[in-house]
Design a protein around this motif. Structure first.
Motif, mmCIF file in Angstrom:
data_model
loop_
_atom_site.group_PDB
_atom_site.id
_atom_site.type_symbol
_atom_site.label_atom_id
_atom_site.label_comp_id
_atom_site.label_asym_id
_atom_site.label_seq_id
_atom_site.Cartn_x
_atom_site.Cartn_y
_atom_site.Cartn_z
ATOM 1 N N HIS A 26 0.929 -1.207 0.362
ATOM 2 C CA HIS A 26 0.105 0.465 0.292
ATOM 3 C C HIS A 26 1.042 1.123 -0.102
ATOM 4 C CE1 HIS A 26 0.739 -0.593 4.355
ATOM 5 N NE2 HIS A 26 0.390 0.558 4.511
ATOM 6 N N LEU A 27 -0.045 2.611 -0.618
ATOM 7 C CA LEU A 27 0.933 3.139 -1.001
ATOM 8 C C LEU A 27 0.677 4.223 1.359
ATOM 9 C CD1 LEU A 27 -0.238 5.456 -3.781
ATOM 10 C CD2 LEU A 27 1.706 3.626 -3.614
ATOM 11 N N ASP A 28 1.504 4.988 1.907
ATOM 12 C CA ASP A 28 2.050 5.682 2.467
ATOM 13 C C ASP A 28 2.219 6.923 2.316
ATOM 14 O OD1 ASP A 28 1.687 3.401 4.930
ATOM 15 O OD2 ASP A 28 3.547 3.510 4.928
ATOM 16 N N VAL A 29 0.538 7.783 2.050
ATOM 17 C CA VAL A 29 0.898 9.601 1.978
ATOM 18 C C VAL A 29 1.327 10.121 3.112
ATOM 19 C CG1 VAL A 29 -0.580 11.672 1.255
ATOM 20 C CG2 VAL A 29 -0.720 9.388 0.535
ATOM 21 N N ARG A 30 2.880 10.478 2.741
ATOM 22 C CA ARG A 30 3.518 11.420 3.886
ATOM 23 C C ARG A 30 2.928 12.961 3.790
ATOM 24 N NH1 ARG A 30 8.247 9.045 5.412
ATOM 25 N NH2 ARG A 30 7.166 9.060 7.680
ATOM 26 N N ALA A 31 1.516 13.249 5.177
ATOM 27 C CA ALA A 31 0.725 14.239 5.309
ATOM 28 C C ALA A 31 1.202 14.945 5.932
ATOM 29 C CB ALA A 31 -0.494 13.325 5.543
ATOM 30 N N ALA A 32 2.262 14.172 7.206
ATOM 31 C CA ALA A 32 2.251 15.256 8.035
ATOM 32 C C ALA A 32 4.227 15.259 8.465
ATOM 33 C CB ALA A 32 1.600 14.953 9.387
ATOM 34 N N PRO A 33 5.390 15.614 7.351
ATOM 35 C CA PRO A 33 6.347 15.840 8.017
ATOM 36 C C PRO A 33 6.637 16.257 8.816
ATOM 37 C CG PRO A 33 5.487 16.171 5.371
ATOM 38 C CD PRO A 33 4.648 15.981 6.756
ATOM 39 N N GLY A 34 7.550 15.558 10.024
ATOM 40 C CA GLY A 34 8.117 16.511 11.128
ATOM 41 C C GLY A 34 7.479 17.470 12.484
ATOM 42 N N PRO B 108 -11.495 5.388 -3.924
ATOM 43 C CA PRO B 108 -13.231 4.898 -3.597
ATOM 44 C C PRO B 108 -13.664 3.353 -4.248
ATOM 45 C CG PRO B 108 -12.027 7.228 -4.485
ATOM 46 C CD PRO B 108 -11.141 7.070 -4.444
ATOM 47 N N GLU B 109 -12.221 2.562 -5.009
ATOM 48 C CA GLU B 109 -12.927 1.263 -5.192
ATOM 49 C C GLU B 109 -11.756 0.159 -3.802
ATOM 50 O OE1 GLU B 109 -11.239 0.033 -8.744
ATOM 51 O OE2 GLU B 109 -11.799 1.814 -9.717
ATOM 52 N N GLY B 110 -11.503 0.864 -2.564
ATOM 53 C CA GLY B 110 -11.379 0.144 -1.158
ATOM 54 C C GLY B 110 -9.959 -0.377 -1.290
ATOM 55 N N ASN B 111 -9.096 0.247 -2.573
ATOM 56 C CA ASN B 111 -7.460 0.185 -1.674
ATOM 57 C C ASN B 111 -7.094 1.075 -0.908
ATOM 58 O OD1 ASN B 111 -7.077 -1.741 -4.603
ATOM 59 N ND2 ASN B 111 -7.346 0.676 -5.023
ATOM 60 N N GLU B 112 -5.932 0.249 0.503
ATOM 61 C CA GLU B 112 -5.950 0.648 1.580
ATOM 62 C C GLU B 112 -4.813 1.824 0.944
ATOM 63 O OE1 GLU B 112 -5.981 -2.343 1.096
ATOM 64 O OE2 GLU B 112 -8.441 -3.166 2.427
ATOM 65 N N PHE B 113 -4.673 3.075 1.986
ATOM 66 C CA PHE B 113 -3.767 3.762 1.689
ATOM 67 C C PHE B 113 -3.847 4.152 3.836
ATOM 68 C CE2 PHE B 113 -6.869 6.250 0.482
ATOM 69 C CZ PHE B 113 -6.231 7.554 1.283
ATOM 70 N N CYS B 114 -2.389 4.915 4.141
ATOM 71 C CA CYS B 114 -2.255 5.247 4.819
ATOM 72 C C CYS B 114 -2.016 6.761 4.894
ATOM 73 C CB CYS B 114 -0.962 4.387 6.222
ATOM 74 S SG CYS B 114 -1.587 2.885 6.285
ATOM 75 N N LEU B 115 -2.335 7.662 5.952
ATOM 76 C CA LEU B 115 -2.304 9.332 6.115
ATOM 77 C C LEU B 115 -0.919 8.719 7.118
ATOM 78 C CD1 LEU B 115 -5.188 11.006 5.942
ATOM 79 C CD2 LEU B 115 -3.276 10.915 3.722
ATOM 80 N N ASP B 116 0.858 9.105 7.057
ATOM 81 C CA ASP B 116 1.424 8.998 7.868
ATOM 82 C C ASP B 116 2.155 10.048 8.439
ATOM 83 O OD1 ASP B 116 3.656 7.700 9.562
ATOM 84 O OD2 ASP B 116 4.219 7.699 7.551
#
Length: 145
Positions: free
Chosen positions: A85-93, A137-145
């Protein structure tokens, strides 16, 4: 030898999922081939029938440094949890409450674009900074990291 990487998603709606992930990552839907003003014009010239015009789509980093995401239509739906899965780096630092507030804000924004919130994992120092599990929208998990 260095190699480029493309990330490919099997899906039911390539155009819709491409638009979603462009929004998530600040990418843009890949433009049509050179010599064409639009994808419709290019697909007409290629003889692609209307029923196949959403068989594939792609998004690209406007700066050209991050990998291309490619979306291809497949007949079967998602069956089980993603193994990758993708980790979307939404809060770096950021850390603690400030980090989780930034992740919550991004989760809310992405829900407004069709994502589903799955779970929140609280920070557990020293190793776990906290994250939010989402699905596209199609159910593929990812993380906000």
């Amino acid at each position: 030898m260095a190699r480029d990487v493309q990330i490919t998603f099997d899906c039911a709606d390539p155009g819709g999922l491409a638009t979603f992930w462009a929004e998530v990552l600040g990418y843009q839907v890949q433009g049509p081939p050179g010599g064409f003003e639009s994808w419709e014009q290019a697909l007409d010239a290629m003889g692609v029938p209307p029923e196949n015009r959403n068989d594939a789509s792609a998004v690209v980093d406007p700066e050209g440094s991050r990998p291309r995401l490619f979306f291809q239509r497949v007949p079967e739906g998602k069956q089980v949890k993603n193994r990758v899965h993708l980790d979307v780096r939404a809060a770096p630092g950021l850390a603690g409450d400030e980090r989780m507030a930034a992740l919550e804000a991004e989760a809310g924004r992405l829900v407004s674009h069709g994502a589903t919130r799955i779970s929140r994992h609280e920070p557990a120092p020293p190793l776990a900074a906290g994250h939010i599990v989402m699905a596209d929208p199609e159910g593929n998990e990812f993380c906000l990291d």
